[in-house]
Design an enzyme around this catalytic site. Structure first.
Site, PDB file in Angstrom:
ATOM      1  N   SER A 105       0.818  -1.216   0.000  1.00 48.78           N
ATOM      2  CA  SER A 105       0.000   0.000   0.000  1.00 48.78           C
ATOM      3  C   SER A 105       0.850   1.265   0.000  1.00 48.78           C
ATOM      4  O   SER A 105       0.333   2.370  -0.005  1.00 48.78           O
ATOM      5  CB  SER A 105      -0.929   0.011   1.223  1.00 48.78           C
ATOM      6  OG  SER A 105      -0.168  -0.145   2.419  1.00 48.78           O
ATOM      7  N   ASN A 156      -1.681  -2.579  13.372  1.00 48.43           N
ATOM      8  CA  ASN A 156      -3.143  -2.452  13.376  1.00 48.43           C
ATOM      9  C   ASN A 156      -3.612  -1.222  14.147  1.00 48.43           C
ATOM     10  O   ASN A 156      -4.482  -0.479  13.675  1.00 48.43           O
ATOM     11  CB  ASN A 156      -3.776  -3.717  13.953  1.00 48.43           C
ATOM     12  CG  ASN A 156      -3.459  -4.942  13.114  1.00 48.43           C
ATOM     13  OD1 ASN A 156      -2.910  -4.816  12.014  1.00 48.43           O
ATOM     14  ND2 ASN A 156      -3.770  -6.120  13.616  1.00 48.43           N
ATOM     15  N   THR A 181     -41.694  24.408  -8.784  1.00 51.01           N
ATOM     16  CA  THR A 181     -41.902  23.073  -8.226  1.00 51.01           C
ATOM     17  C   THR A 181     -42.191  22.206  -9.448  1.00 51.01           C
ATOM     18  O   THR A 181     -42.826  22.675 -10.407  1.00 51.01           O
ATOM     19  CB  THR A 181     -43.094  23.016  -7.242  1.00 51.01           C
ATOM     20  OG1 THR A 181     -44.288  23.345  -7.944  1.00 51.01           O
ATOM     21  CG2 THR A 181     -42.912  23.983  -6.074  1.00 51.01           C
ATOM     22  N   HIS A 182     -41.709  21.000  -9.438  1.00 46.79           N
ATOM     23  CA  HIS A 182     -41.831  20.111 -10.613  1.00 46.79           C
ATOM     24  C   HIS A 182     -41.211  20.741 -11.859  1.00 46.79           C
ATOM     25  O   HIS A 182     -41.610  20.430 -12.976  1.00 46.79           O
ATOM     26  CB  HIS A 182     -43.294  19.746 -10.894  1.00 46.79           C
ATOM     27  CG  HIS A 182     -44.059  19.361  -9.672  1.00 46.79           C
ATOM     28  ND1 HIS A 182     -44.159  18.066  -9.216  1.00 46.79           N
ATOM     29  CD2 HIS A 182     -44.752  20.119  -8.780  1.00 46.79           C
ATOM     30  CE1 HIS A 182     -44.880  18.037  -8.098  1.00 46.79           C
ATOM     31  NE2 HIS A 182     -45.249  19.263  -7.809  1.00 46.79           N
ATOM     32  N   SER A 187     -16.125  24.549 -27.541  1.00 48.58           N
ATOM     33  CA  SER A 187     -16.213  23.273 -28.247  1.00 48.58           C
ATOM     34  C   SER A 187     -15.199  23.285 -29.373  1.00 48.58           C
ATOM     35  O   SER A 187     -14.919  24.325 -29.964  1.00 48.58           O
ATOM     36  CB  SER A 187     -17.628  23.100 -28.801  1.00 48.58           C
ATOM     37  OG  SER A 187     -17.599  22.244 -29.924  1.00 48.58           O
ATOM     38  N   LYS A 237     -20.107  27.748 -29.009  1.00 53.26           N
ATOM     39  CA  LYS A 237     -20.394  27.143 -27.714  1.00 53.26           C
ATOM     40  C   LYS A 237     -19.559  27.672 -26.560  1.00 53.26           C
ATOM     41  O   LYS A 237     -18.381  27.950 -26.694  1.00 53.26           O
ATOM     42  CB  LYS A 237     -20.165  25.623 -27.791  1.00 53.26           C
ATOM     43  CG  LYS A 237     -21.158  24.919 -28.688  1.00 53.26           C
ATOM     44  CD  LYS A 237     -22.440  24.642 -27.960  1.00 53.26           C
ATOM     45  CE  LYS A 237     -22.233  23.516 -27.001  1.00 53.26           C
ATOM     46  NZ  LYS A 237     -23.413  22.727 -26.765  1.00 53.26           N
ATOM     47  N   ASN A 297     -19.448  26.152 -22.709  1.00 56.33           N
ATOM     48  CA  ASN A 297     -20.030  25.092 -21.887  1.00 56.33           C
ATOM     49  C   ASN A 297     -19.687  25.239 -20.408  1.00 56.33           C
ATOM     50  O   ASN A 297     -18.542  25.545 -20.074  1.00 56.33           O
ATOM     51  CB  ASN A 297     -19.545  23.729 -22.374  1.00 56.33           C
ATOM     52  CG  ASN A 297     -19.950  23.459 -23.813  1.00 56.33           C
ATOM     53  OD1 ASN A 297     -21.036  23.854 -24.237  1.00 56.33           O
ATOM     54  ND2 ASN A 297     -19.077  22.818 -24.565  1.00 56.33           N
ATOM     55  N   GLU A 306     -20.683  21.029 -14.466  1.00 56.74           N
ATOM     56  CA  GLU A 306     -20.943  19.682 -14.993  1.00 56.74           C
ATOM     57  C   GLU A 306     -20.025  18.652 -14.350  1.00 56.74           C
ATOM     58  O   GLU A 306     -20.442  17.564 -13.967  1.00 56.74           O
ATOM     59  CB  GLU A 306     -20.750  19.657 -16.515  1.00 56.74           C
ATOM     60  CG  GLU A 306     -21.849  20.350 -17.284  1.00 56.74           C
ATOM     61  CD  GLU A 306     -21.538  20.368 -18.769  1.00 56.74           C
ATOM     62  OE1 GLU A 306     -21.794  19.354 -19.429  1.00 56.74           O
ATOM     63  OE2 GLU A 306     -21.024  21.387 -19.260  1.00 56.74           O
ATOM     64  N   TYR A 338      -8.947  -6.824  13.139  1.00 56.28           N
ATOM     65  CA  TYR A 338      -8.364  -6.273  11.917  1.00 56.28           C
ATOM     66  C   TYR A 338      -8.311  -7.327  10.817  1.00 56.28           C
ATOM     67  O   TYR A 338      -7.998  -8.489  11.049  1.00 56.28           O
ATOM     68  CB  TYR A 338      -6.932  -5.761  12.175  1.00 56.28           C
ATOM     69  CG  TYR A 338      -6.275  -5.253  10.906  1.00 56.28           C
ATOM     70  CD1 TYR A 338      -6.426  -3.938  10.509  1.00 56.28           C
ATOM     71  CD2 TYR A 338      -5.550  -6.113  10.078  1.00 56.28           C
ATOM     72  CE1 TYR A 338      -5.869  -3.473   9.328  1.00 56.28           C
ATOM     73  CE2 TYR A 338      -4.983  -5.660   8.895  1.00 56.28           C
ATOM     74  CZ  TYR A 338      -5.151  -4.342   8.527  1.00 56.28           C
ATOM     75  OH  TYR A 338      -4.608  -3.892   7.353  1.00 56.28           O
ATOM     76  N   GLN A 345      -7.099  -2.176   4.564  1.00 56.67           N
ATOM     77  CA  GLN A 345      -6.140  -1.378   3.807  1.00 56.67           C
ATOM     78  C   GLN A 345      -6.832  -0.643   2.656  1.00 56.67           C
ATOM     79  O   GLN A 345      -6.360   0.380   2.176  1.00 56.67           O
ATOM     80  CB  GLN A 345      -5.039  -2.296   3.275  1.00 56.67           C
ATOM     81  CG  GLN A 345      -3.945  -1.586   2.526  1.00 56.67           C
ATOM     82  CD  GLN A 345      -2.728  -2.477   2.361  1.00 56.67           C
ATOM     83  OE1 GLN A 345      -2.008  -2.750   3.320  1.00 56.67           O
ATOM     84  NE2 GLN A 345      -2.498  -2.942   1.153  1.00 56.67           N
ATOM     85  N   LYS A 405      -8.157   3.411   2.352  1.00 56.02           N
ATOM     86  CA  LYS A 405      -7.392   4.638   2.159  1.00 56.02           C
ATOM     87  C   LYS A 405      -7.667   5.369   0.858  1.00 56.02           C
ATOM     88  O   LYS A 405      -7.921   6.579   0.855  1.00 56.02           O
ATOM     89  CB  LYS A 405      -5.904   4.348   2.314  1.00 56.02           C
ATOM     90  CG  LYS A 405      -5.595   4.090   3.766  1.00 56.02           C
ATOM     91  CD  LYS A 405      -4.250   3.586   4.045  1.00 56.02           C
ATOM     92  CE  LYS A 405      -4.285   2.881   5.376  1.00 56.02           C
ATOM     93  NZ  LYS A 405      -5.167   1.683   5.379  1.00 56.02           N
TER      94      LYS A 405
HETATM   95  N1  ARG Z   1      -1.009  -1.270   5.464  1.00 55.08           N
HETATM   96  C1  ARG Z   1      -1.882  -1.811   6.449  1.00 55.08           C
HETATM   97  C2  ARG Z   1      -3.261  -1.134   6.354  1.00 55.08           C
HETATM   98  O1  ARG Z   1      -3.338  -0.147   5.724  1.00 55.08           O
HETATM   99  C3  ARG Z   1      -1.340  -1.606   7.817  1.00 55.08           C
HETATM  100  C4  ARG Z   1      -1.803  -2.605   8.813  1.00 55.08           C
HETATM  101  C5  ARG Z   1      -1.261  -3.924   8.483  1.00 55.08           C
HETATM  102  N2  ARG Z   1      -1.575  -4.887   9.482  1.00 55.08           N
HETATM  103  C6  ARG Z   1      -1.450  -6.205   9.263  1.00 55.08           C
HETATM  104  N3  ARG Z   1      -1.773  -6.978  10.227  1.00 55.08           N
HETATM  105  N4  ARG Z   1      -1.083  -6.677   8.113  1.00 55.08           N
HETATM  106  O2  ARG Z   1      -4.246  -1.587   6.881  1.00 55.08           O
END
Ligand code: ARG
Length: 463
Positions: A29, A116, A161-162, A283, A289, A291, A296, A323, A328, A331
């Site tokens: 990650s 974790n 309205t509508h 355009s 045009k 836009n 949008e 966990y 992961q 993110k």
């Molecule tokens: N990169 C992991 C995450 O974003 C960190 C935690 C990893 N923990 C594990 N037990 N593999 O969740």
């Protein structure tokens, strides 16, 4: 490769073969979570300071860790830090570099901690700052809208309205409706911040730790307002991420509704506004045009943020405690949500000052749809008719005006009296758009006087 593997991976002694490159890439990650580096270092320093205070590491170790982290900070800021895929994530990358720089002290940092509770802490620390930014940006957008609304308290817009002309409203009043939405959004972020701002550290992998950690001390150092009370929950809870994305989705939904209106208003069929050129594009084939690309795109990006909300809810749905690596995946949706919402808020704050209002076209459109019919009914009620009867009388009057191709106010007094003898010359004031607008002079109503009062209230509130 296998030597590197053995050296760098925390669990390596148990493993007799390295990961394949594909698995490494699939599970790593670092290329997105390196974004958390500042929070990761901040969390580690707070943890190490507490380890030292508790006598779990020596003052020399603590000094080494501080020195190492200062150098790592410098390396990352200057772009010299070498992020390694084989070190999987931001946490292991920084820890490995720390150990390379300061030796054993680096290896002691992870005492009583797991990735974790570390990652849960990092994400919360980072998100807390983003929540604050978003609240500030929401304030700026509200201010820009309030300012524009103040300029157009007396400008008449057909209220729909509508999507059918309903009653005339002040354009300022219309803009202030969005201010209410964004004010609620800000409230939501302030509220959810409390639940983001809790410290998981000390939960370790899932069960807590046998070291006598001082969790309250770490919370104070990091400015968390509470310490999590259950280790299993603390390492696996992503409610805060879902709540955040839900609040962000509502922001985007509000922006999207405003966008849809701006797009409609700017179209030739409406012709109510013009948007400054800097928010539009041309355009490549049609030279005439212009836009409304920005609204949008904002409307389009709403789908993306709502998608992240669905992604996170689904991510959590089937997870057993505690966990799981699934987490992961929280993110990228969070990062993208933050980036999208912040940019959108910034751009709409600018855009709010870049709207040219075509007041005449708005007013002409309001005249088209018998927008003062309700006012005629209210007039008859004041003359003593029950509302339902008045409603019926006006329906007949509107029908006849449609047949004649005129507005209600263009019917002669004799024509109007044919529908009800109680109608008098004073009816024409009621049938005017401005009369209709001014009549709605109660709290929350569209009368310009009310709009001005609301503008003042908002400005005082927004500071
Ligand atoms: N990169 C992991 C995450 O974003 C960190 C935690 C990893 N923990 C594990 N037990 N593999 O969740």
């Amino acid at each position: 490769m296998s030597q590197l593997h053995n050296k760098t991976q925390a669990w390596s002694a148990l493993f007799s073969e390295p990961m394949s490159e594909l698995v490494q890439r699939y599970t790593a990650s670092v290329f997105f979570d390196k974004r958390l580096w500042r929070a990761d270092i901040q969390g580690s320093l707070a943890h190490a300071e507490m380890l030292q205070a508790q006598g779990l590491i020596s003052p020399v170790d603590w000094a080494d860790i501080q020195r190492g982290m200062a150098q790592i900070t410098e390396e990352i800021e200057s772009g010299r830090f070498e992020w390694k895929l084989e070190l999987e994530d931001v946490h292991l990358n920084i820890e490995a570099r720390l150990t390379a720089l300061v030796g054993d002290a680096g290896k002691r940092l992870h005492t009583g901690r797991s990735r974790n509770d570390q990652v849960a802490t990092d994400v919360r620390l980072w998100l807390r700052g983003e929540v604050d930014d978003i609240v500030t940006l929401l304030g700026a957008l509200q201010k820009a809208l309030v300012t524009t609304a103040g300029q157009y308290a007396d400008t008449i817009l057909p209220g729909f309205t509508h999507l059918q002309v309903a009653q005339p409203v002040s354009f300022g009043h219309h803009l202030l409706a969005y201010v209410e939405m964004f004010a609620r959004d800000a409230e939501r972020f302030v509220d959810l911040r409390k639940r983001v701002n809790r410290l998981p550290l000390g939960s370790a992998a899932l069960a807590g730790t046998s070291y006598p950690l001082d969790r309250e001390r770490v919370a104070r150092t990091l400015d968390f307002e509470a310490v999590s009370q259950n280790s299993l929950d603390a390492v696996s809870d992503r409610d805060f991420a879902i709540e955040f994305t839900a609040a962000a989705s509502l922001v985007m939904v509000h922006v999207s509704r405003l966008s849809e209106e701006l797009i409609l208003w700017m179209s030739q069929s409406f012709g109510f506004i013009d948007l400054a050129d800097r928010f539009c594009t041309g355009s490549s084939i049609m030279p005439q045009k212009k836009n409304p690309d920005v609204p949008e795109l904002a409307r389009g990006k709403t789908g993306r943020v709502v998608g992240h909300l669905m992604g996170l809810v689904t991510l959590m749905k089937g997870q057993p405690l505690a966990y799981n690596k699934d987490n992961q995946e929280d993110k990228e949706p969070l990062f993208d949500t933050v980036d999208t919402v912040k940019d959108t808020l910034r751009i709409f704050t600018e855009l709010a000052g870049g709207i040219t209002v075509k007041a005449e076209a708005m007013e002409r459109a309001a005249l088209k749809g018998y927008a003062t019919a309700t006012d005629l009914a209210d007039y008859l009620v004041k003359k003593g008719l029950p509302f339902r009867d008045a409603h019926e009388v006006v329906a007949h009057a509107v029908k006849s005006a449609i047949a004649k191709g005129v507005d209600l106010g263009e019917l002669s007094l004799a024509e109007l009296q044919a529908f009800h003898p109680g109608i008098d010359n004073d009816v024409y004031a009621v049938l005017s758009l401005r009369g209709s607008l001014n009549a709605r002079n109660l709290l929350g109503g569209t009368a310009p006087q009310q709009v001005r009062a609301q503008v003042a209230r908002h400005l005082a509130r927004l500071g």
